[in-house]
Each structure stands twice: as C-alpha cells, then as structure tokens.
Design a protein around this motif. Sequence first.
Motif, short mmCIF file in Angstrom:
data_model
loop_
_atom_site.label_atom_id
_atom_site.label_comp_id
_atom_site.label_asym_id
_atom_site.label_seq_id
_atom_site.Cartn_x
_atom_site.Cartn_y
_atom_site.Cartn_z
N LYS A 2 47.28 46.80 56.74
CA LYS A 2 48.21 46.78 55.64
C LYS A 2 48.79 45.12 55.89
N ILE A 3 48.98 44.47 57.33
CA ILE A 3 49.49 43.23 57.03
C ILE A 3 48.43 42.40 56.86
N GLY A 4 47.04 42.70 57.18
CA GLY A 4 45.98 41.82 56.64
C GLY A 4 45.84 41.67 55.11
N LEU A 5 46.05 42.87 54.64
CA LEU A 5 45.78 42.90 53.25
C LEU A 5 46.88 42.35 52.42
N ILE A 6 48.09 42.25 52.90
CA ILE A 6 49.22 41.77 52.38
C ILE A 6 49.08 40.14 52.46
N VAL A 7 48.67 39.46 53.51
CA VAL A 7 48.23 38.14 53.56
C VAL A 7 47.05 37.73 52.61
N TRP A 8 46.30 38.50 52.42
CA TRP A 8 44.92 38.39 51.71
C TRP A 8 45.63 38.65 50.17
N ASN A 9 46.28 39.36 49.94
CA ASN A 9 46.88 39.61 48.46
C ASN A 9 47.84 38.33 48.07
N VAL A 10 48.45 37.90 48.95
CA VAL A 10 49.19 36.84 48.68
C VAL A 10 48.39 35.70 48.33
N LEU A 11 47.38 35.48 49.28
CA LEU A 11 46.57 34.15 48.88
C LEU A 11 45.85 34.32 47.42
N PHE A 152 30.69 44.71 52.31
CA PHE A 152 30.30 45.49 51.07
C PHE A 152 30.69 44.38 49.80
N ILE A 153 31.63 43.99 49.61
CA ILE A 153 32.07 43.21 48.68
C ILE A 153 31.21 41.94 48.45
N GLU A 154 30.84 41.37 49.47
CA GLU A 154 30.02 40.25 49.53
C GLU A 154 28.37 40.56 48.89
N ASP A 155 28.01 41.95 49.18
CA ASP A 155 26.91 42.28 48.61
C ASP A 155 26.83 42.71 47.10
N PHE A 156 28.12 43.40 46.91
CA PHE A 156 28.67 44.10 45.59
C PHE A 156 28.45 42.72 44.99
N ASN A 157 29.02 41.48 44.98
CA ASN A 157 29.27 40.51 44.17
C ASN A 157 28.29 39.46 44.27
N ALA A 158 26.96 39.66 45.03
CA ALA A 158 26.01 38.93 45.32
C ALA A 158 25.61 38.04 43.84
N ASP A 159 25.63 38.80 42.76
CA ASP A 159 25.36 38.22 41.57
C ASP A 159 26.25 37.04 40.95
N LYS A 160 27.54 37.11 41.90
CA LYS A 160 28.60 36.22 41.61
C LYS A 160 29.32 36.36 40.09
N HIS A 161 29.17 37.65 39.61
CA HIS A 161 29.90 38.04 38.41
C HIS A 161 31.49 37.88 38.39
N TYR A 162 31.95 38.02 39.51
CA TYR A 162 33.35 38.06 39.94
C TYR A 162 33.93 36.75 40.62
N ALA A 163 34.82 35.92 39.90
CA ALA A 163 35.25 34.85 40.68
C ALA A 163 36.22 35.19 42.07
N TYR A 164 37.08 36.43 41.50
CA TYR A 164 38.03 37.03 42.42
C TYR A 164 37.90 38.66 42.33
N ILE A 165 37.75 39.04 43.60
CA ILE A 165 38.03 40.60 43.62
C ILE A 165 39.21 40.84 44.49
N LEU A 166 40.29 41.22 43.94
CA LEU A 166 41.78 41.40 44.55
C LEU A 166 41.64 42.89 45.35
N SER A 167 42.73 43.06 45.96
CA SER A 167 42.81 44.18 46.78
C SER A 167 44.25 44.68 46.15
N TYR A 168 44.35 45.79 45.53
CA TYR A 168 45.76 46.44 44.80
C TYR A 168 46.01 47.49 45.84
#
Length: 199
Positions: A2-11, A152-168
């Motif tokens: 949760k702490i890591g995700l909060i920091v990631w979310n803020v950025l 997984f997200i790196e592989d999933f977004n290998a085609d670079k369709h998403y500039a941002y994939i956020l965690s909610y």
Amino acid sequence: MKIGLIVWNVLLTAGLGYLIYSGMKDGTGKSVSSATGKTVVQDSTVGAAIAFVNIDSLEKRYDLFSRKKKEMEQKQKSSEDLFNRKMEEFQNDYANAQQTASTMTQSQLEETSQKLQQKQMELQQLQDKLQNDFQKQLEVINMELQDSLNSFIEDFNADKHYAYILSYTLGGSILYGAPALDITNEVVEEMNSRLKKEK
C-alpha cells in the motif's frame, strides 16, 4: 504494498493532473481503438493515452495474490498458536507460583520470581521475533507481487498505446477514474492466464 502504491500514485497523479489540465484547454480528448483491439482514451493535445488498474479489485481476483494471502494467513495463525501456547505455559507457572508461595522459603520465592521474570522476558522476545519475521515475509511477498504487476504491465503495454497506466485504490490519490479507462478486467484475466502457463 500500500505504501509503495501510494508513492507511485502520487507521482503518476501529478502527470495525470497536467494531462487533464492540458486537455481541458480545448477539450479535444477522444476515444480511439488500437490495432490490438484495446480501447484507449487519448488526449490529442499531447498524444497521450491513459488507463488505470483498480488495485483493490486486482488483489481480490489475481490468483497469485490469493495464494500468497492464504500463505500469510497460515503463517500468522501458526505464529499466534505458538505464542498462545507459550503464554498459557507462563500463566500456569505464575498461577502455580502464587498457590505455593505461602510454603516457600525466602530464597525459593526469589528464585521462582527470577524464573518467572526470565520467562516473561522470553515471551516478549518471542512476540517481537514473530512480528518481525511476519513483517519481513510480508515485505518480500509485497515486493514479489509488485514485481509481477510491473513486469506484466511492461509486456501488456509493449505496443506503447498507453502513456500512463495508473493504479487506483480506494482512499488513494486518484479520486475518480472513468469506466472507459478501467483496464482491470483485461489485466486480471491476462495475469491469471500467464500465471497458469508458468506452472
């Protein structure tokens, strides 16, 4: 985790805020379909597509998380059982000492008191050790799960369709995510499918 995700979310939210602000200037955000069939919402002012993963939902439905959660619950129960046994032994020793105190000599009372103090100290040390071991194991598992998601997200977004994939996550820094941006179902299905192939 949760702490890591909060920091990631803020950025990531800071970047998202800029994109939203830029998009509001002329309102040119639009939905497009990619060659892979993924629907993305694109902000044409900066050419950025955004999506998010609902972490609360991911934790409930991702098989690896469920497995690790069960492992930790078993570990916690085992630790609690061990501590409770030791605590019961100490309480029995203490009760016995109280019952026989009137028949003891002064030296026996002092010796019994020292033994009880020693056992109480050992009990506290055991509790601290069990808590520290559990916390360390939890950190390892959280890191493993975070690495699994990031990989997984790196592989999933290998085609670079998403500039941002956020965690909610509920109570996190993202207050709202439009349903059209939610890729949680797709991510969970593909992560579980990949997990089965790795077995």
